[in-house]
Design a protein around this motif. Sequence first.
Motif, PDB file in Angstrom:
ATOM      1  N   TYR A  39      12.690  28.936   6.053  1.00  0.00           N
ATOM      2  CA  TYR A  39      11.907  28.977   7.288  1.00  0.00           C
ATOM      3  C   TYR A  39      11.703  27.585   7.849  1.00  0.00           C
ATOM      4  CZ  TYR A  39      10.674  33.770   6.156  1.00  0.00           C
ATOM      5  OH  TYR A  39      10.736  35.107   5.875  1.00  0.00           O
ATOM      6  N   ARG A  40      11.673  27.496   9.181  1.00  0.00           N
ATOM      7  CA  ARG A  40      11.239  26.272   9.838  1.00  0.00           C
ATOM      8  C   ARG A  40       9.721  26.349   9.887  1.00  0.00           C
ATOM      9  NH1 ARG A  40      13.093  26.833  14.961  1.00  0.00           N
ATOM     10  NH2 ARG A  40      11.023  27.197  15.782  1.00  0.00           N
ATOM     11  N   VAL A  41       9.046  25.350   9.359  1.00  0.00           N
ATOM     12  CA  VAL A  41       7.588  25.366   9.272  1.00  0.00           C
ATOM     13  C   VAL A  41       7.037  24.292  10.205  1.00  0.00           C
ATOM     14  CG1 VAL A  41       5.593  25.151   7.752  1.00  0.00           C
ATOM     15  CG2 VAL A  41       7.742  26.086   6.857  1.00  0.00           C
ATOM     16  N   GLU A  42       6.155  24.712  11.120  1.00  0.00           N
ATOM     17  CA  GLU A  42       5.502  23.781  12.028  1.00  0.00           C
ATOM     18  C   GLU A  42       3.997  23.883  11.823  1.00  0.00           C
ATOM     19  OE1 GLU A  42       6.735  24.397  16.079  1.00  0.00           O
ATOM     20  OE2 GLU A  42       8.760  24.913  15.438  1.00  0.00           O
ATOM     21  N   THR A  43       3.314  22.737  11.836  1.00  0.00           N
ATOM     22  CA  THR A  43       1.862  22.744  11.690  1.00  0.00           C
ATOM     23  C   THR A  43       1.232  21.977  12.833  1.00  0.00           C
ATOM     24  OG1 THR A  43       1.848  20.741  10.338  1.00  0.00           O
ATOM     25  CG2 THR A  43       1.973  22.827   9.163  1.00  0.00           C
ATOM     26  N   THR A  44       0.091  22.470  13.278  1.00  0.00           N
ATOM     27  CA  THR A  44      -0.713  21.814  14.298  1.00  0.00           C
ATOM     28  C   THR A  44      -2.161  21.905  13.853  1.00  0.00           C
ATOM     29  OG1 THR A  44       0.825  22.582  16.000  1.00  0.00           O
ATOM     30  CG2 THR A  44      -1.300  21.770  16.749  1.00  0.00           C
ATOM     31  N   THR A  45      -2.849  20.760  13.850  1.00  0.00           N
ATOM     32  CA  THR A  45      -4.250  20.727  13.446  1.00  0.00           C
ATOM     33  C   THR A  45      -5.105  20.327  14.638  1.00  0.00           C
ATOM     34  OG1 THR A  45      -3.597  20.085  11.233  1.00  0.00           O
ATOM     35  CG2 THR A  45      -5.897  19.749  11.805  1.00  0.00           C
ATOM     36  N   SER A  46      -6.183  21.068  14.860  1.00  0.00           N
ATOM     37  CA  SER A  46      -7.099  20.759  15.954  1.00  0.00           C
ATOM     38  C   SER A  46      -8.219  19.845  15.449  1.00  0.00           C
ATOM     39  CB  SER A  46      -7.694  22.050  16.524  1.00  0.00           C
ATOM     40  OG  SER A  46      -8.569  22.624  15.586  1.00  0.00           O
ATOM     41  N   PRO A  47      -8.954  19.191  16.355  1.00  0.00           N
ATOM     42  CA  PRO A  47     -10.061  18.325  15.940  1.00  0.00           C
ATOM     43  C   PRO A  47     -11.142  19.057  15.138  1.00  0.00           C
ATOM     44  CG  PRO A  47      -9.493  17.913  18.224  1.00  0.00           C
ATOM     45  CD  PRO A  47      -8.720  19.125  17.794  1.00  0.00           C
ATOM     46  N   SER A  48     -11.279  20.365  15.326  1.00  0.00           N
ATOM     47  CA  SER A  48     -12.289  21.126  14.593  1.00  0.00           C
ATOM     48  C   SER A  48     -11.881  21.403  13.144  1.00  0.00           C
ATOM     49  CB  SER A  48     -12.555  22.454  15.306  1.00  0.00           C
ATOM     50  OG  SER A  48     -11.404  23.274  15.247  1.00  0.00           O
ATOM     51  N   GLY A  49     -10.630  21.081  12.794  1.00  0.00           N
ATOM     52  CA  GLY A  49     -10.159  21.301  11.436  1.00  0.00           C
ATOM     53  C   GLY A  49      -9.325  22.555  11.266  1.00  0.00           C
ATOM     54  N   VAL A  50      -9.201  23.360  12.310  1.00  0.00           N
ATOM     55  CA  VAL A  50      -8.382  24.575  12.250  1.00  0.00           C
ATOM     56  C   VAL A  50      -6.908  24.160  12.240  1.00  0.00           C
ATOM     57  CG1 VAL A  50      -7.712  26.663  13.493  1.00  0.00           C
ATOM     58  CG2 VAL A  50     -10.095  25.980  13.411  1.00  0.00           C
ATOM     59  N   THR A  51      -6.140  24.748  11.336  1.00  0.00           N
ATOM     60  CA  THR A  51      -4.716  24.448  11.229  1.00  0.00           C
ATOM     61  C   THR A  51      -3.911  25.683  11.598  1.00  0.00           C
ATOM     62  OG1 THR A  51      -5.143  22.852   9.477  1.00  0.00           O
ATOM     63  CG2 THR A  51      -2.887  23.650   9.685  1.00  0.00           C
ATOM     64  N   HIS A  52      -2.954  25.510  12.498  1.00  0.00           N
ATOM     65  CA  HIS A  52      -2.026  26.582  12.888  1.00  0.00           C
ATOM     66  C   HIS A  52      -0.704  26.315  12.202  1.00  0.00           C
ATOM     67  CE1 HIS A  52      -4.470  28.196  16.250  1.00  0.00           C
ATOM     68  NE2 HIS A  52      -4.965  26.968  16.231  1.00  0.00           N
ATOM     69  N   LEU A  53      -0.244  27.302  11.435  1.00  0.00           N
ATOM     70  CA  LEU A  53       1.053  27.215  10.750  1.00  0.00           C
ATOM     71  C   LEU A  53       1.989  28.249  11.367  1.00  0.00           C
ATOM     72  CD1 LEU A  53      -0.668  27.247   7.345  1.00  0.00           C
ATOM     73  CD2 LEU A  53       0.827  25.395   8.029  1.00  0.00           C
ATOM     74  N   THR A  54       3.167  27.803  11.767  1.00  0.00           N
ATOM     75  CA  THR A  54       4.151  28.712  12.335  1.00  0.00           C
ATOM     76  C   THR A  54       5.395  28.684  11.447  1.00  0.00           C
ATOM     77  OG1 THR A  54       3.340  28.203  14.551  1.00  0.00           O
ATOM     78  CG2 THR A  54       5.473  29.291  14.394  1.00  0.00           C
ATOM     79  N   PHE A  55       5.777  29.850  10.958  1.00  0.00           N
ATOM     80  CA  PHE A  55       6.954  30.013  10.125  1.00  0.00           C
ATOM     81  C   PHE A  55       7.989  30.799  10.928  1.00  0.00           C
ATOM     82  CE2 PHE A  55       3.351  29.680   7.312  1.00  0.00           C
ATOM     83  CZ  PHE A  55       3.795  28.887   6.261  1.00  0.00           C
ATOM     84  N   THR A  56       9.179  30.225  11.109  1.00  0.00           N
ATOM     85  CA  THR A  56      10.251  30.898  11.814  1.00  0.00           C
ATOM     86  C   THR A  56      11.480  30.883  10.921  1.00  0.00           C
ATOM     87  OG1 THR A  56       9.375  30.078  13.915  1.00  0.00           O
ATOM     88  CG2 THR A  56      11.618  30.942  13.939  1.00  0.00           C
ATOM     89  N   ARG A  57      12.064  32.069  10.721  1.00  0.00           N
ATOM     90  CA  ARG A  57      13.222  32.177   9.818  1.00  0.00           C
ATOM     91  C   ARG A  57      14.351  31.280  10.316  1.00  0.00           C
ATOM     92  NH1 ARG A  57      14.933  35.962   6.147  1.00  0.00           N
ATOM     93  NH2 ARG A  57      13.397  37.481   6.799  1.00  0.00           N
TER      94      ARG A  57
END
Length: 60
Positions: A39-57
């Motif tokens: 998977y291609r893994v992308e991460t984005t973190t917001s200032p509030s500490g929430v992390t978005h992880l996107t997994f794409t085959r």
Amino acid sequence: MEGGTTCHFVDHAHIVVVPILLGRGVLLWDGLEGIEQKYRVETTTSPSGVTHLTFTRAAV
């Protein structure tokens, strides 16, 4: 994803991790060694500490 039986059926997943501790929780990341090969893994973190992880085959 990798440790479960659905790993081979998931093409795209968006997981939001919120930094909060309630009880024992569930270990989501056990058994994910080598997932970056499938998977291609992308991460984005917001200032509030929430992390978005996107997994794409990855393309075969």
